[in-house]
Design a protein around this motif. Structure first.
Motif, PDB file in Angstrom:
ATOM      1  N   GLY A  15       0.823  -1.209   0.000  1.00 41.35           N
ATOM      2  CA  GLY A  15       0.000   0.000   0.000  1.00 41.35           C
ATOM      3  C   GLY A  15       0.854   1.255   0.000  1.00 41.35           C
ATOM      4  O   GLY A  15       2.002   1.251   0.460  1.00 41.35           O
ATOM      5  N   GLY A  16       0.294   2.336  -0.518  1.00 42.80           N
ATOM      6  CA  GLY A  16       0.923   3.644  -0.389  1.00 42.80           C
ATOM      7  C   GLY A  16       2.180   3.876  -1.211  1.00 42.80           C
ATOM      8  O   GLY A  16       2.977   4.753  -0.891  1.00 42.80           O
ATOM      9  N   VAL A  17       2.369   3.124  -2.283  1.00 37.31           N
ATOM     10  CA  VAL A  17       3.590   3.306  -3.073  1.00 37.31           C
ATOM     11  C   VAL A  17       3.353   4.025  -4.400  1.00 37.31           C
ATOM     12  O   VAL A  17       4.290   4.239  -5.160  1.00 37.31           O
ATOM     13  CB  VAL A  17       4.332   1.972  -3.337  1.00 37.31           C
ATOM     14  CG1 VAL A  17       4.843   1.382  -2.041  1.00 37.31           C
ATOM     15  CG2 VAL A  17       3.449   0.998  -4.077  1.00 37.31           C
ATOM     16  N   GLY A  18       2.083   4.360  -4.693  1.00 37.09           N
ATOM     17  CA  GLY A  18       1.825   5.157  -5.892  1.00 37.09           C
ATOM     18  C   GLY A  18       0.905   4.546  -6.933  1.00 37.09           C
ATOM     19  O   GLY A  18       0.778   5.086  -8.031  1.00 37.09           O
ATOM     20  N   LYS A  19       0.233   3.464  -6.608  1.00 39.03           N
ATOM     21  CA  LYS A  19      -0.642   2.822  -7.599  1.00 39.03           C
ATOM     22  C   LYS A  19      -1.697   3.795  -8.143  1.00 39.03           C
ATOM     23  O   LYS A  19      -1.816   3.988  -9.348  1.00 39.03           O
ATOM     24  CB  LYS A  19      -1.367   1.611  -6.978  1.00 39.03           C
ATOM     25  CG  LYS A  19      -0.454   0.500  -6.525  1.00 39.03           C
ATOM     26  CD  LYS A  19      -1.235  -0.700  -6.016  1.00 39.03           C
ATOM     27  CE  LYS A  19      -2.005  -0.431  -4.747  1.00 39.03           C
ATOM     28  NZ  LYS A  19      -1.156  -0.281  -3.551  1.00 39.03           N
ATOM     29  N   THR A  20      -2.442   4.391  -7.209  1.00 43.86           N
ATOM     30  CA  THR A  20      -3.527   5.280  -7.622  1.00 43.86           C
ATOM     31  C   THR A  20      -2.981   6.530  -8.313  1.00 43.86           C
ATOM     32  O   THR A  20      -3.508   6.967  -9.348  1.00 43.86           O
ATOM     33  CB  THR A  20      -4.372   5.672  -6.392  1.00 43.86           C
ATOM     34  OG1 THR A  20      -4.879   4.470  -5.806  1.00 43.86           O
ATOM     35  CG2 THR A  20      -5.516   6.579  -6.761  1.00 43.86           C
ATOM     36  N   THR A  21      -1.914   7.087  -7.752  1.00 44.93           N
ATOM     37  CA  THR A  21      -1.310   8.296  -8.314  1.00 44.93           C
ATOM     38  C   THR A  21      -0.901   8.081  -9.774  1.00 44.93           C
ATOM     39  O   THR A  21      -1.229   8.891 -10.645  1.00 44.93           O
ATOM     40  CB  THR A  21      -0.075   8.686  -7.475  1.00 44.93           C
ATOM     41  OG1 THR A  21      -0.514   8.922  -6.143  1.00 44.93           O
ATOM     42  CG2 THR A  21       0.609   9.918  -8.014  1.00 44.93           C
ATOM     43  N   ASN A 175      10.047   4.505  -7.499  1.00 45.55           N
ATOM     44  CA  ASN A 175       9.267   5.697  -7.178  1.00 45.55           C
ATOM     45  C   ASN A 175       9.769   6.282  -5.858  1.00 45.55           C
ATOM     46  O   ASN A 175      10.412   5.597  -5.076  1.00 45.55           O
ATOM     47  CB  ASN A 175       7.781   5.334  -7.059  1.00 45.55           C
ATOM     48  CG  ASN A 175       6.908   6.569  -6.862  1.00 45.55           C
ATOM     49  OD1 ASN A 175       7.269   7.669  -7.285  1.00 45.55           O
ATOM     50  ND2 ASN A 175       5.767   6.401  -6.213  1.00 45.55           N
ATOM     51  N   PRO A 206      11.370  10.813  -8.814  1.00 44.34           N
ATOM     52  CA  PRO A 206      11.834  11.391  -7.557  1.00 44.34           C
ATOM     53  C   PRO A 206      10.705  11.603  -6.559  1.00 44.34           C
ATOM     54  O   PRO A 206       9.538  11.661  -6.941  1.00 44.34           O
ATOM     55  CB  PRO A 206      12.421  12.743  -7.993  1.00 44.34           C
ATOM     56  CG  PRO A 206      11.693  13.091  -9.237  1.00 44.34           C
ATOM     57  CD  PRO A 206      11.373  11.789  -9.923  1.00 44.34           C
ATOM     58  N   ASP A 207      11.093  11.690  -5.310  1.00 46.42           N
ATOM     59  CA  ASP A 207      10.143  12.035  -4.266  1.00 46.42           C
ATOM     60  C   ASP A 207       9.967  13.542  -4.296  1.00 46.42           C
ATOM     61  O   ASP A 207      10.881  14.281  -3.953  1.00 46.42           O
ATOM     62  CB  ASP A 207      10.728  11.587  -2.915  1.00 46.42           C
ATOM     63  CG  ASP A 207       9.725  11.717  -1.796  1.00 46.42           C
ATOM     64  OD1 ASP A 207       8.729  12.476  -1.960  1.00 46.42           O
ATOM     65  OD2 ASP A 207       9.909  11.072  -0.758  1.00 46.42           O
ATOM     66  N   THR A 208       8.823  14.000  -4.748  1.00 42.20           N
ATOM     67  CA  THR A 208       8.587  15.440  -4.776  1.00 42.20           C
ATOM     68  C   THR A 208       7.132  15.750  -4.504  1.00 42.20           C
ATOM     69  O   THR A 208       6.241  15.008  -4.942  1.00 42.20           O
ATOM     70  CB  THR A 208       9.072  16.103  -6.104  1.00 42.20           C
ATOM     71  OG1 THR A 208       8.129  17.095  -6.494  1.00 42.20           O
ATOM     72  CG2 THR A 208       9.224  15.116  -7.227  1.00 42.20           C
ATOM     73  N   LYS A 212       1.554  15.114  -4.956  1.00 40.68           N
ATOM     74  CA  LYS A 212       0.348  15.185  -4.110  1.00 40.68           C
ATOM     75  C   LYS A 212      -0.555  16.340  -4.519  1.00 40.68           C
ATOM     76  O   LYS A 212      -1.639  16.514  -3.985  1.00 40.68           O
ATOM     77  CB  LYS A 212       0.751  15.396  -2.653  1.00 40.68           C
ATOM     78  CG  LYS A 212       1.491  14.236  -2.046  1.00 40.68           C
ATOM     79  CD  LYS A 212       1.630  14.462  -0.543  1.00 40.68           C
ATOM     80  CE  LYS A 212       2.171  13.282   0.210  1.00 40.68           C
ATOM     81  NZ  LYS A 212       3.483  12.820  -0.156  1.00 40.68           N
ATOM     82  N   ARG A 224      -1.915  16.313 -10.116  1.00 38.96           N
ATOM     83  CA  ARG A 224      -2.692  15.068 -10.114  1.00 38.96           C
ATOM     84  C   ARG A 224      -4.173  15.378 -10.201  1.00 38.96           C
ATOM     85  O   ARG A 224      -4.765  15.870  -9.252  1.00 38.96           O
ATOM     86  CB  ARG A 224      -2.373  14.311  -8.823  1.00 38.96           C
ATOM     87  CG  ARG A 224      -2.863  12.903  -8.792  1.00 38.96           C
ATOM     88  CD  ARG A 224      -2.419  12.199  -7.545  1.00 38.96           C
ATOM     89  NE  ARG A 224      -2.979  12.796  -6.346  1.00 38.96           N
ATOM     90  CZ  ARG A 224      -2.849  12.275  -5.128  1.00 38.96           C
ATOM     91  NH1 ARG A 224      -2.172  11.174  -4.955  1.00 38.96           N
ATOM     92  NH2 ARG A 224      -3.390  12.861  -4.077  1.00 38.96           N
TER      93      ARG A 224
END
Ligand SMILES: Nc1ncnc2c1ncn2[C@@H]1O[C@H](COP(=O)(O)OP(=O)(O)OP(=O)(O)O)[C@@H](O)[C@H]1O
Ligand SMILES: [Mg+2]
Length: 253
Positions: A15-21, A175, A206-208, A212, A224
């Protein structure tokens, strides 16, 4: 000849690794920038986070003059409407999509599936087995990485090498990469990824904070969104476009 509709999922059990994004970013880029016909299937029952995002997007676009103008201009230029978001559960997703495709006059190039983070359910496995390609975000956290690679390994063994399934490949990509730590850690992990023989995308994300960034009253640049593509200025340095170009090439779009 008409091209087949491609079924794609950004998927992993973590969970929380970027699937939806990435589902939303890829759908909006291909639909609004590249002009493909896209649909999204939100199977993350009962959260339905993409459908929720569309609801928020719609409310913003209704109440904010500038977003309304942006939506109108986009509609006028592209001559097409926003992409449909179909809600489903992992158990009935494929059935629902096939029904949708039969009853809709449009021809779709790509359908993205946002599946929940579990492979232990028959429903998820069944949906995954009906994908053409799976893209798995990985992040540099040992436990997350182990779980992600074990996901990729099962998908590969159960689905990719079995010719009865349409799944042609599962690809991993980095990611949330922290610029300062892109060092030996990644090299060590990449070595083990290579040993498994999993294809790793060249592009790392990158983490940016902009990942979000949604429609908001303050500051109109959007990243997004289900109504607009990521803002051009925000794209720079996000590696999003590079990632999507690499993916489009793999899936032969
Ligand atoms: N490259 C990135 N940089 C910064 N934040 C990111 C990045 N990618 C994703 N995020 C953020 O991480 C959070 C989790 O992402 P997301 O919701 O897409 O994950 P998920 O895999 O769909 O989670 P879940 O399993 O809960 O459905 C979100 O707040 C998202 O904005
Ligand atoms: Mg999600």
């Amino acid at each position: 000849m008409k091209k087949e509709t491609l079924f794609i999922a950004f998927s992993t059990q973590k969970g929380g690794v970027g699937k939806t994004t990435f589902t939303v970013l890829a759908a909006s880029y291909l639909h609004y920038v590249k002009g493909y016909n896209v649909a999204v299937v939100d199977c993350d029952y009962p959260q339905h986070s993409i459908q929720q995002m569309r609801k928020r997007d719609g409310e913003m676009a209704d109440t904010d003059m500038e977003y309304r103008r942006m939506a109108y201009t986009q509609f006028k230029q592209m001559g097409k409407t926003v992409y449909p978001i179909i809600t489903a559960s992992p158990d009935n997703a494929i059935e629902k999509v096939n029904e949708f495709l039969e009853n809709d006059d449009r021809e779709f190039d790509v359908i993205f599936f946002d599946l929940p983070g579990t492979v232990n359910s028959q429903g998820v496995l069944n949906s995954l087995s009906n994908m053409d390609y799976i893209f798995t975000p990985i992040i540099s956290d040992l436990l997350v990485l182990q779980s992600s690679l074990s996901f990729v390994l099962s998908v590969h063994e159960l689905l990719v090498i079995d010719p009865k399934f349409r799944l042609k490949g599962v690809y991993v990509f980095w990611n949330m990469v922290d610029g300062r730590e892109k060092t030996d850690l990644y090299e060590i992990y990449e070595k083990s990824i290579n040993e498994f023989g999993f294809p790793l995308l060249k592009t790392f994300v990158p983490d940016t904070k902009r990942y979000k960034k949604e429609l908001s009253k303050e500051g109109k640049a959007v990243f997004r969104s289900t109504l607009f593509p990521a803002d051009k200025k925000l794209l720079r340095g996000s590696n999003l476009e590079e990632l999507l170009i690499e993916i489009a090439h793999i899936i032969n779009l």
